[in-house]
Design a protein around this motif. Structure first.
Motif, PDB file in Angstrom:
ATOM      1  N   MET A  80       5.730 -11.134 -19.607  1.00 34.81           N
ATOM      2  CA  MET A  80       6.827 -11.681 -20.404  1.00 34.81           C
ATOM      3  C   MET A  80       7.751 -12.639 -19.656  1.00 34.81           C
ATOM      4  O   MET A  80       8.164 -13.660 -20.227  1.00 34.81           O
ATOM      5  CB  MET A  80       7.643 -10.547 -21.029  1.00 34.81           C
ATOM      6  CG  MET A  80       7.008  -9.947 -22.276  1.00 34.81           C
ATOM      7  SD  MET A  80       6.479 -11.177 -23.496  1.00 34.81           S
ATOM      8  CE  MET A  80       8.032 -11.965 -23.862  1.00 34.81           C
ATOM      9  N   PRO A  81       8.128 -12.390 -18.401  1.00 30.20           N
ATOM     10  CA  PRO A  81       9.001 -13.368 -17.723  1.00 30.20           C
ATOM     11  C   PRO A  81       8.385 -14.765 -17.652  1.00 30.20           C
ATOM     12  O   PRO A  81       9.089 -15.778 -17.795  1.00 30.20           O
ATOM     13  CB  PRO A  81       9.169 -12.765 -16.323  1.00 30.20           C
ATOM     14  CG  PRO A  81       8.955 -11.310 -16.509  1.00 30.20           C
ATOM     15  CD  PRO A  81       7.894 -11.203 -17.564  1.00 30.20           C
ATOM     16  N   PHE A  82       7.065 -14.826 -17.466  1.00 29.43           N
ATOM     17  CA  PHE A  82       6.380 -16.120 -17.368  1.00 29.43           C
ATOM     18  C   PHE A  82       6.254 -16.772 -18.750  1.00 29.43           C
ATOM     19  O   PHE A  82       6.413 -17.988 -18.879  1.00 29.43           O
ATOM     20  CB  PHE A  82       5.000 -15.918 -16.747  1.00 29.43           C
ATOM     21  CG  PHE A  82       5.041 -15.258 -15.399  1.00 29.43           C
ATOM     22  CD1 PHE A  82       5.305 -15.989 -14.252  1.00 29.43           C
ATOM     23  CD2 PHE A  82       4.848 -13.878 -15.272  1.00 29.43           C
ATOM     24  CE1 PHE A  82       5.361 -15.379 -13.002  1.00 29.43           C
ATOM     25  CE2 PHE A  82       4.900 -13.261 -14.031  1.00 29.43           C
ATOM     26  CZ  PHE A  82       5.156 -14.009 -12.896  1.00 29.43           C
ATOM     27  N   ILE A  83       6.001 -15.948 -19.765  1.00 25.05           N
ATOM     28  CA  ILE A  83       5.904 -16.466 -21.130  1.00 25.05           C
ATOM     29  C   ILE A  83       7.266 -16.995 -21.582  1.00 25.05           C
ATOM     30  O   ILE A  83       7.365 -18.078 -22.168  1.00 25.05           O
ATOM     31  CB  ILE A  83       5.405 -15.374 -22.093  1.00 25.05           C
ATOM     32  CG1 ILE A  83       3.982 -14.947 -21.720  1.00 25.05           C
ATOM     33  CG2 ILE A  83       5.435 -15.871 -23.535  1.00 25.05           C
ATOM     34  CD1 ILE A  83       3.458 -13.766 -22.515  1.00 25.05           C
ATOM     35  N   ASN A  84       8.319 -16.243 -21.288  1.00 23.17           N
ATOM     36  CA  ASN A  84       9.667 -16.669 -21.684  1.00 23.17           C
ATOM     37  C   ASN A  84      10.071 -17.973 -20.991  1.00 23.17           C
ATOM     38  O   ASN A  84      10.749 -18.819 -21.584  1.00 23.17           O
ATOM     39  CB  ASN A  84      10.676 -15.572 -21.361  1.00 23.17           C
ATOM     40  CG  ASN A  84      10.573 -14.395 -22.320  1.00 23.17           C
ATOM     41  OD1 ASN A  84      10.141 -14.551 -23.461  1.00 23.17           O
ATOM     42  ND2 ASN A  84      10.959 -13.219 -21.866  1.00 23.17           N
ATOM     43  N   ALA A  85       9.655 -18.126 -19.734  1.00 24.24           N
ATOM     44  CA  ALA A  85       9.960 -19.366 -19.016  1.00 24.24           C
ATOM     45  C   ALA A  85       9.256 -20.551 -19.670  1.00 24.24           C
ATOM     46  O   ALA A  85       9.832 -21.645 -19.793  1.00 24.24           O
ATOM     47  CB  ALA A  85       9.542 -19.239 -17.554  1.00 24.24           C
ATOM     48  N   GLU A  86       8.023 -20.356 -20.102  1.00 20.44           N
ATOM     49  CA  GLU A  86       7.264 -21.416 -20.784  1.00 20.44           C
ATOM     50  C   GLU A  86       7.928 -21.774 -22.112  1.00 20.44           C
ATOM     51  O   GLU A  86       8.064 -22.950 -22.455  1.00 20.44           O
ATOM     52  CB  GLU A  86       5.831 -20.955 -21.029  1.00 20.44           C
ATOM     53  CG  GLU A  86       4.927 -22.000 -21.658  1.00 20.44           C
ATOM     54  CD  GLU A  86       4.635 -23.171 -20.735  1.00 20.44           C
ATOM     55  OE1 GLU A  86       4.377 -24.272 -21.249  1.00 20.44           O
ATOM     56  OE2 GLU A  86       4.661 -22.979 -19.502  1.00 20.44           O
ATOM     57  N   ILE A  87       8.353 -20.766 -22.845  1.00 20.01           N
ATOM     58  CA  ILE A  87       9.015 -20.997 -24.131  1.00 20.01           C
ATOM     59  C   ILE A  87      10.309 -21.777 -23.933  1.00 20.01           C
ATOM     60  O   ILE A  87      10.608 -22.710 -24.686  1.00 20.01           O
ATOM     61  CB  ILE A  87       9.290 -19.654 -24.839  1.00 20.01           C
ATOM     62  CG1 ILE A  87       7.966 -19.007 -25.263  1.00 20.01           C
ATOM     63  CG2 ILE A  87      10.186 -19.855 -26.055  1.00 20.01           C
ATOM     64  CD1 ILE A  87       8.110 -17.590 -25.778  1.00 20.01           C
ATOM     65  N   ALA A  88      11.067 -21.412 -22.912  1.00 21.39           N
ATOM     66  CA  ALA A  88      12.324 -22.115 -22.629  1.00 21.39           C
ATOM     67  C   ALA A  88      12.071 -23.590 -22.331  1.00 21.39           C
ATOM     68  O   ALA A  88      12.821 -24.467 -22.776  1.00 21.39           O
ATOM     69  CB  ALA A  88      13.038 -21.454 -21.450  1.00 21.39           C
ATOM     70  N   GLU A  96       9.964 -18.052 -30.592  1.00 22.88           N
ATOM     71  CA  GLU A  96       9.570 -17.215 -29.467  1.00 22.88           C
ATOM     72  C   GLU A  96       8.606 -16.121 -29.910  1.00 22.88           C
ATOM     73  O   GLU A  96       7.581 -15.883 -29.267  1.00 22.88           O
ATOM     74  CB  GLU A  96      10.816 -16.588 -28.837  1.00 22.88           C
ATOM     75  CG  GLU A  96      10.515 -15.660 -27.671  1.00 22.88           C
ATOM     76  CD  GLU A  96      11.763 -15.039 -27.085  1.00 22.88           C
ATOM     77  OE1 GLU A  96      11.637 -14.131 -26.244  1.00 22.88           O
ATOM     78  OE2 GLU A  96      12.871 -15.454 -27.464  1.00 22.88           O
ATOM     79  N   GLN A  97       8.912 -15.467 -31.024  1.00 25.85           N
ATOM     80  CA  GLN A  97       8.065 -14.388 -31.530  1.00 25.85           C
ATOM     81  C   GLN A  97       6.661 -14.894 -31.864  1.00 25.85           C
ATOM     82  O   GLN A  97       5.651 -14.273 -31.495  1.00 25.85           O
ATOM     83  CB  GLN A  97       8.700 -13.756 -32.770  1.00 25.85           C
ATOM     84  CG  GLN A  97      10.001 -13.013 -32.493  1.00 25.85           C
ATOM     85  CD  GLN A  97      10.712 -12.584 -33.761  1.00 25.85           C
ATOM     86  OE1 GLN A  97      10.379 -13.008 -34.877  1.00 25.85           O
ATOM     87  NE2 GLN A  97      11.725 -11.747 -33.609  1.00 25.85           N
ATOM     88  N   LYS A  98       6.605 -16.023 -32.556  1.00 27.51           N
ATOM     89  CA  LYS A  98       5.305 -16.568 -32.969  1.00 27.51           C
ATOM     90  C   LYS A  98       4.515 -17.121 -31.785  1.00 27.51           C
ATOM     91  O   LYS A  98       3.284 -17.057 -31.764  1.00 27.51           O
ATOM     92  CB  LYS A  98       5.513 -17.664 -34.024  1.00 27.51           C
ATOM     93  CG  LYS A  98       5.958 -17.150 -35.377  1.00 27.51           C
ATOM     94  CD  LYS A  98       4.843 -16.379 -36.064  1.00 27.51           C
ATOM     95  CE  LYS A  98       5.217 -16.005 -37.481  1.00 27.51           C
ATOM     96  NZ  LYS A  98       4.101 -15.324 -38.186  1.00 27.51           N
TER      97      LYS A  98
END
Length: 366
Positions: A251-259, A316-318
């Motif tokens: 999740m930390p890496f996914i959230n960084a990509e989303i940001a 983010e969810q999708k």
């Protein structure tokens, strides 16, 4: 307007990609005029303007005694040819986005029409009622005007406005990011894969596997398999994965990509419309006759920018759902055991009976 954009962009896509005109005898026989003479029409009047300015200077007939206005106009005229080329170069580089395979049809269809005209596509000639004219304004800026049957009102674009937007990273036509490239670049960063699964270039190898630390095991250290029915009374073991641990790690890496994606909101809208809203894979998008788009779920470039916090959360969810279902899932579904003897096909009824007996023994129920 959104539905109109979708309908007309899809119509234009089908029309421009069709081979139908190649079999139309009337079209082949007619000498269509595609000579819009964009630069010629823009600069022919400047010769007279230049001569008049020089005459006013030489004959002391300037607007003001110092001829400042005239010299400024001459300077603008000298710079105009290069400015015009720069303008047309920037404009065409943005309009051509309408031809990308994953183009979001929620973009303004007028830019697709403009691209069809300026690239002289069949059906968009002067004889079909289309025209494009470039004007040099007194301020030294340019405006280009597109007209034609599909444009109820002329489409007007100013070079200063276009250049200002471009400097801020904004385009009048939004390119949909390559979601497959995004996802495949994200995969090695998640920390989920064995070290030898990452190639020297940072990409996943063709035989990449999830690290053993994310595989579920029994209390004795043996693998906790899921038994699947392969037919004929036979079965085989597949690995089971700790999804909570996988999620927590990645999740930390996914959230960084989303940001990073949300930092360019118009591209986030394109991703949403083409892929995320309907969870459409790249393969499904390529197979669709009308291209993947969110239709009633689509977001508007005109109305939804800047994105609200609710939409950012939904994005983010999708995005996470898309990543898990279309990319990560293949690495945790029906994966065969790494222990050779555990990978063999076996009698299904005997295996289930043995597993039930082991459960009873482990829990001291027998």
């Amino acid at each position: 307007m959104e539905n109109e954009n979708i309908q007309k962009n899809l119509y234009l896509k089908q029309f421009n990609e069709s081979n139908a005109l190649g079999f139309n005898k009337e079209f082949i026989a007619y000498n269509y005029d595609f000579n819009f003479d964009i630069l010629g029409k823009a600069f022919r009047p400047t010769a007279q303007t230049y001569a008049k300015l020089m005459s006013n200077i030489n004959n002391n007939k300037c607007v003001n005694g110092d001829c400042k206005y005239e010299y400024e106009q001459l300077k603008l005229l000298d710079q105009a040819p290069q400015n015009a080329l720069d303008f047309l170069g920037e404009l065409t580089s943005q309009l051509v986005i309408t031809e990308e395979p994953n183009f979001d049809p929620n973009n303004n269809f007028k830019y697709t029409v403009a691209n069809s005209v300026i690239t002289t596509k069949p059906g968009f000639s002067k004889d079909n009622g289309y025209d494009v004219t470039l004007y040099l304004l007194e301020t030294g800026s340019f405006e280009i005007i597109f007209t034609g049957p599909m444009l109820e009102e002329p489409l007007v674009i100013n070079n200063i406005s276009l250049s200002t937007l471009a400097k801020e990273g904004t385009s009048i036509v939004t390119s949909t990011p390559n979601i497959q490239k995004l996802m495949m670049a994200l995969m090695p960063q998640t920390g989920l894969f064995e070290g030898n699964s990452i190639q020297a270039n940072g990409e996943l190898s063709p035989v990449a596997v999830i690290s053993d630390e994310f595989v579920l095991k029994n209390p004795d250290g043996s693998y906790d398999y899921e038994i699947i029915d392969i037919g004929g009374g036979k079965g085989r073991n597949t690995l089971k994965f700790d999804l909570d641990k996988i999620t927590k790690k990645s999740m930390p890496f996914i959230n960084a990509e989303i940001a990073g994606i949300l930092s360019i909101e118009q591209e986030a809208i394109a991703l949403w419309n083409v892929y995320l809203a309907m969870q459409t894979s790249v393969e499904e998008d390529a197979q669709m006759a009308q291209d993947a788009n969110a239709a009633s779920e689509s977001w508007s470039y005109e109305e939804d920018l800047p994105l609200s916090q609710d939409k950012k959360v939904l994005f983010e969810q999708k995005f996470i759902e898309y990543f898990m279902n279309n990319y990560l899932k293949q690495f945790i579904t029906d994966r065969l055991p790494t222990v050779e003897e555990d990978a063999a096909v076996f009698d299904l009824s005997e295996a289930r009976s043995a597993k039930a007996q082991k459960f009873l023994q482990d829990n001291k129920l027998s």
